[in-house]
Design an enzyme around this catalytic site. Structure first.
Site, short mmCIF file in Angstrom:
data_model
loop_
_atom_site.label_atom_id
_atom_site.label_comp_id
_atom_site.label_asym_id
_atom_site.label_seq_id
_atom_site.Cartn_x
_atom_site.Cartn_y
_atom_site.Cartn_z
CB ALA A 22 -0.99 -0.02 1.16
N GLY A 25 2.80 3.24 -5.49
CA GLY A 25 2.26 2.93 -7.01
C GLY A 25 0.71 2.57 -6.90
N GLY A 27 -0.80 0.44 -5.19
CA GLY A 27 -1.50 0.19 -3.88
C GLY A 27 -1.60 1.38 -3.18
CG LEU A 74 3.48 -10.14 0.15
CD1 LEU A 74 3.00 -9.36 -0.91
CD2 LEU A 74 2.40 -11.14 1.09
CG ASN A 100 -1.16 -3.52 -5.15
OD1 ASN A 100 -1.21 -3.35 -6.42
ND2 ASN A 100 -0.30 -2.91 -4.36
CE1 TYR A 169 13.22 -16.77 -12.75
CE2 TYR A 169 14.74 -14.82 -13.02
CZ TYR A 169 13.59 -15.47 -12.54
OH TYR A 169 12.68 -14.41 -11.95
#
Length: 303
Positions: A22, A25, A27, A74, A100, A169
């Site tokens: 939040a 951007g 958020g 996260l 988000n 990757y």
């Protein structure tokens, strides 16, 4: 295609919302709009210093804003559990969960739990967060879960044989996979909620193209030329947040809807119903991804 007007969104006082990422951007813009409608905001952020700056900025614009910061990293499932424990001790309702926060095309790295960073941050941690907050959502009438996808989902596929992109990757492919997973999750969650006659709506949104902090890992040459082309192919974070706001608050939204900009290739424009690829609606893929997600996050959904 439906067209949504923000004027249809009335005062939302009394509601509680969680927005991950939040402080910046999309958020930040989402949190600011929600606060302007009287929603009590929980800013779920990794960087507390940046979150405090964002909080004070919103308060300077909306003096009556109700803003609370709860730490959330996260890159750690344990941190997701800690966030939910803190939230549950402070709040007894949850009207809106906006999943988000995200990262885009970083160098290869693994999260604390061994997930490729984009799958971990963008998808797996939000899958777990939604699961752990489900009781609060179920006990709050007409609650919503909004999951953030992307135009990039259209080139994505779920690599069940190498979900964490180990070996060779491709960071773009990994990003597309993570955003496809978010869209599949939103649709599958709504299907399961409907089967159990729950009043929660699960919807998805994407912002189109906008120069947010997600662009930090783009090549230097792109950052140099981007300002020349931005007005043609992208819009401001404030406008890019509108599909999220519509998905979260508009009274005409239905479960399973996917909202995005209605302009050329969905890059910019007014919020409308967005297009998704066939794989995003493949029930067999959705069930397989759901089972894998429960296994890897070590938690079964109790819908």
């Amino acid at each position: 295609m439906n067209s949504f007007n923000l004027k249809d969104i009335s005062d939302q006082s009394g509601k509680v919302a969680v927005v991950t990422g939040a402080n910046d951007g999309l958020g930040f813009e989402t949190t600011k709009f929600f606060a302007s409608k009287g929603i009590e905001m929980v800013m779920a952020c990794r960087n507390i210093e940046k979150a405090l700056v964002a909080k004070n900025k919103i308060l300077s614009i909306i003096a009556t804003a109700k803003l609370d910061i709860i730490p959330l990293d996260l890159k750690s499932l344990n941190a997701v559990h800690k966030f939910v424990d803190t939230f549950n001790t402070k709040y007894k309702r949850l009207d809106i969960l906006v999943n988000n926060a995200g990262i885009m095309i970083p160098p290869f790295s693994l999260t604390e739990d061994g997930f490729e960073s984009q799958m971990g941050v963008n998808y797996f941690s939000h899958f777990l967060l939604t699961n752990l907050l489900l009781n609060q959502l179920k006990s709050t009438p007409n609650s919503r879960v909004v999951s953030l996808s992307s135009i990039a989902h259209k080139s994505g596929k779920i690599d069940f044989n190498n979900i964490n992109s180990k070996g060779k990757y491709n960071k773009v492919a990994a990003y597309s996979q993570s955003k496809l997973a978010c869209l599949i999750f939103a649709k599958e969650l709504n299907k399961r909620l409907e089967e159990k006659n729950k009043s929660i709506l699960s919807v998805a949104a994407h912002p189109g193209v906008s120069a947010t902090n997600l662009f930090q890992f783009l090549p230097t040459w792109f950052k140099v030329v981007a300002p020349i082309f931005e007005p043609l192919f992208s819009h401001s974070p404030e406008k890019a947040a509108l599909p999220i706001i519509v998905a979260s608050l508009h009274p005409e939204i239905n479960g399973g809807d996917y909202i995005g900009p209605g302009g050329f290739n969905e890059m910019k424009g007014k919020p409308t119903i967005a297009k998704s690829t066939p794989i995003a609606n493949d029930e067999e893929v959705a069930e397989k991804l759901w089972a894998l997600s429960e296994k890897l996050t070590n938690n079964n959904f109790n819908i």
